[in-house]
Design a protein around this motif. Structure first.
Motif, mmCIF file in Angstrom:
data_model
loop_
_atom_site.group_PDB
_atom_site.id
_atom_site.type_symbol
_atom_site.label_atom_id
_atom_site.label_comp_id
_atom_site.label_asym_id
_atom_site.label_seq_id
_atom_site.Cartn_x
_atom_site.Cartn_y
_atom_site.Cartn_z
ATOM 1 N N LEU A 165 5.722 -3.586 0.565
ATOM 2 C CA LEU A 165 5.605 -5.064 0.362
ATOM 3 C C LEU A 165 6.838 -5.703 1.369
ATOM 4 O O LEU A 165 6.406 -6.704 1.586
ATOM 5 C CB LEU A 165 5.178 -5.457 -0.966
ATOM 6 N N GLY A 195 4.080 -6.182 3.664
ATOM 7 C CA GLY A 195 2.995 -6.869 3.318
ATOM 8 C C GLY A 195 2.619 -8.294 3.389
ATOM 9 O O GLY A 195 3.688 -9.115 3.748
ATOM 10 N N HIS A 197 -1.915 -8.718 -0.201
ATOM 11 C CA HIS A 197 -1.328 -7.545 -0.702
ATOM 12 C C HIS A 197 -0.541 -7.828 -2.111
ATOM 13 O O HIS A 197 -0.641 -7.141 -2.900
ATOM 14 C CB HIS A 197 -0.263 -6.770 0.315
ATOM 15 N N TYR A 230 -1.311 -6.570 -5.954
ATOM 16 C CA TYR A 230 -0.050 -5.784 -6.716
ATOM 17 C C TYR A 230 -0.021 -6.488 -8.128
ATOM 18 O O TYR A 230 0.042 -5.992 -8.981
ATOM 19 C CB TYR A 230 1.137 -5.843 -5.891
ATOM 20 N N TRP A 262 -4.376 -0.340 1.373
ATOM 21 C CA TRP A 262 -4.088 -1.225 2.114
ATOM 22 C C TRP A 262 -3.513 -0.851 3.598
ATOM 23 O O TRP A 262 -3.865 -1.557 4.590
ATOM 24 C CB TRP A 262 -2.556 -1.699 1.510
ATOM 25 N N THR A 321 -9.312 -3.442 0.258
ATOM 26 C CA THR A 321 -8.679 -4.000 -1.077
ATOM 27 C C THR A 321 -8.641 -2.769 -2.053
ATOM 28 O O THR A 321 -9.167 -1.613 -1.827
ATOM 29 C CB THR A 321 -9.697 -4.939 -1.733
#
Length: 335
Positions: free
Chosen positions: A123, A127, A131, A135, A320, A325
């Motif tokens: 991330l 990311g 994303h 999360y 990811w 998804t």
């Protein structure tokens, strides 16, 4: 009869076990028998949702469900079967240490990007906003009741361990200031991300791997015999939180998630660096000074947490990196 009116809606079942638990709460249908979980996937959607629903009766419950069912003997017997299946699998798959010091030392090693544990690194560096939103959806199952599962252990501790645990929990609950309660800060993070901050809103969207991480907290917290494992679990959370939160704060800033989203994680960088020391020296140290025989349980709590978080990381990164998804339903952004 005391019917809950403010809790979330009951979720959609994911199999026979969860359907039976939900049916029992909704209309009094027979709950699953204690033996019904013996052949279920211990980490699968069905068992983990059934267990999560059972535990949620000890928190805010569900809209339209009689609050007295929290202690229904038939439901508790069903829950015991689910817990037994889950715990047996964790003892088999997760146990790696008998010494808590060795287990905690491994937590200080930085996560790797390619072994399923590097979600915060992904991330931070790669990311995108979708994303980050996904999360937050997964983590909302815990963070909207942050530190509540760990409060169960307070009556089971004394001396240094109790004092240290109470100090950490006090901070998590805002140190007396409602606007600083960490669950509220996470709700503000969700608002920044254009997500619904209502408690339990995304239960249907969350994957089994996320359910399992939250269920572990509740299982260990609700059983006095697992107080050592709960302490180990919480030590693991606090030891890994500060560096992970620093990476997540950078991810929030880089993706333009918003000031509240960034603040939630910057708040945890400093607070959890302090909490780590309290957990190590006062809570773990104090508990083992009083009850040294609990050392293997403390280590198990650390190992089980690491194992389940690694499974969650592998799920998220696998989805990811494929452009998919990670959510079962809801605001996914995969392409």
């Amino acid at each position: 009869m005391a019917i809950d009116t403010h809790g979330p809606a009951l979720p959609v079942a994911r199999g026979e076990l969860s359907a039976a638990v939900i049916g029992f709460l909704r209309d009094g249908a027979p709950p699953p028998g204690r033996a019904d979980a013996r052949t279920a996937d211990p980490y699968g959607d069905d068992l983990q949702l059934a267990l999560y629903v059972c535990y949620e009766l000890h928190y805010r419950g569900f809209a339209g469900v009689d609050a007295s069912l929290e202690w229904d003997p038939a439901l508790l017997a069903a829950r015991a079967g689910l817990e037994e299946r889950f715990l047996d699998a964790l003892r088999r798959d997760a146990s790696r240490h008998d010494d808590p010091a060795e287990a905690m030392a491994e937590l200080l090693v930085e996560p790797a990007r390619d072994d399923g544990t590097g979600v915060s690194l992904f991330l931070q560096d790669d990311g995108e906003l979708w994303h980050v939103r996904e999360y937050a959806v997964h983590r909302s199952l815990y963070h909207l009741k942050e530190a509540d599962p760990h409060a169960w252990v307070l009556p089971r501790l004394w001396g240094r361990a109790k004092a240290g645990m109470a100090a950490v929990e006090f901070d998590e609950f805002g140190a007396g200031r409602a606007e600083r309660v960490h669950a509220r800060l996470f709700a503000e993070l969700m608002t920044d991300l254009d997500l619904d901050p209502a408690y339990g809103r995304y239960l249907d969207a969350a994957c089994a791997e996320m359910l399992a991480t939250v269920n572990l907290m509740s299982l260990l917290g609700l059983h006095r015999e697992w107080r050592g494992a709960l302490v180990g679990h919480y030590a693991s959370v606090e030891i890994t939180s500060s560096p992970g939160s620093r990476r997540l704060a950078l991810a929030m800033k880089r993706t333009g998630a918003g000031p509240a989203a960034e603040f939630f994680h910057t708040e945890h960088v400093e607070a959890d660096a302090v909490h780590e020391q309290v957990m190590r020296h006062e809570v773990v140290g104090g508990l083992l000074e009083e009850e040294p025989h609990l050392a293997p349980d403390v280590a198990f709590g650390i190992d089980a947490t690491t194992f389940l978080e690694s499974r969650l990381g592998a799920r998220l990164l696998g989805c990811w990196r494929a452009g998919d998804t990670s959510l079962r339903t809801g605001p996914g952004g995969g392409r």
